[in-house]
Design a protein around this motif. Structure first.
Motif, mmCIF file in Angstrom:
data_model
loop_
_atom_site.group_PDB
_atom_site.id
_atom_site.type_symbol
_atom_site.label_atom_id
_atom_site.label_comp_id
_atom_site.label_asym_id
_atom_site.label_seq_id
_atom_site.Cartn_x
_atom_site.Cartn_y
_atom_site.Cartn_z
ATOM 1 N N UNK A 51 27.220 5.071 29.558
ATOM 2 C CA UNK A 51 27.207 5.273 30.926
ATOM 3 C C UNK A 51 26.128 5.740 31.506
ATOM 4 N N UNK A 52 25.405 6.645 30.431
ATOM 5 C CA UNK A 52 24.034 7.416 30.554
ATOM 6 C C UNK A 52 22.856 6.282 30.846
ATOM 7 N N UNK A 53 23.020 5.410 29.574
ATOM 8 C CA UNK A 53 22.196 4.454 29.757
ATOM 9 C C UNK A 53 21.804 3.490 30.925
ATOM 10 N N UNK A 54 23.271 3.154 31.458
ATOM 11 C CA UNK A 54 23.372 2.151 32.359
ATOM 12 C C UNK A 54 22.713 2.663 33.845
ATOM 13 N N UNK A 55 23.112 3.886 34.064
ATOM 14 C CA UNK A 55 22.989 4.668 35.330
ATOM 15 C C UNK A 55 23.015 5.940 34.907
ATOM 16 N N UNK A 56 21.785 6.593 34.679
ATOM 17 C CA UNK A 56 21.818 8.052 34.225
ATOM 18 C C UNK A 56 22.219 9.015 35.165
ATOM 19 N N UNK A 57 22.229 8.849 36.380
ATOM 20 C CA UNK A 57 22.460 10.205 37.601
ATOM 21 C C UNK A 57 23.986 9.931 37.301
ATOM 22 N N UNK A 58 24.706 8.751 37.539
ATOM 23 C CA UNK A 58 26.148 8.675 37.459
ATOM 24 C C UNK A 58 26.836 8.885 36.349
ATOM 25 N N UNK A 59 26.194 8.429 35.078
ATOM 26 C CA UNK A 59 26.636 8.692 33.585
ATOM 27 C C UNK A 59 26.678 10.101 33.249
ATOM 28 N N UNK A 60 25.696 10.831 33.717
ATOM 29 C CA UNK A 60 25.631 12.364 33.162
ATOM 30 C C UNK A 60 26.489 13.095 34.118
ATOM 31 N N UNK A 61 26.818 12.590 35.382
ATOM 32 C CA UNK A 61 27.681 13.303 36.159
ATOM 33 C C UNK A 61 29.292 13.138 35.831
ATOM 34 N N UNK A 62 29.484 12.017 35.501
ATOM 35 C CA UNK A 62 30.909 11.719 34.956
ATOM 36 C C UNK A 62 30.900 12.132 33.836
#
Length: 69
Positions: A51-62
């Motif tokens: 998730x962090x690789x695909x979309x860092x802002x969203x992946x970190x938050x999730x």
């Protein structure tokens, strides 16, 4: 594959400072030039890493909200 992509992105993003990441497979990666206080995070599952690789802002938050980061 995802681990390698994550390391490439993290290496490009973290130039100054010291970031230590405990990876889902139990390994530890260090990024930055080693200056300042060390920041350490734990990624507990592979899906968070992806998730962090695909979309860092969203992946970190999730990952933070789910307790996997």
């Amino acid at each position: 594959m995802w681990e390698r992509l994550f390391e490439t992105v993290a290496d490009q993003c973290v130039r100054q400072g010291s970031l230590t990441i405990d990876m889902p497979d139990g390994s530890t990666r260090r990024f930055g030039d080693g200056t300042g206080s060390d920041i350490r995070i734990h990624i507990t599952d592979r899906d968070t890493l992806i998730g962090i690789v695909k979309n860092p802002e969203l992946g970190v938050g999730e990952g933070y909200m789910n307790g996997t980061l």
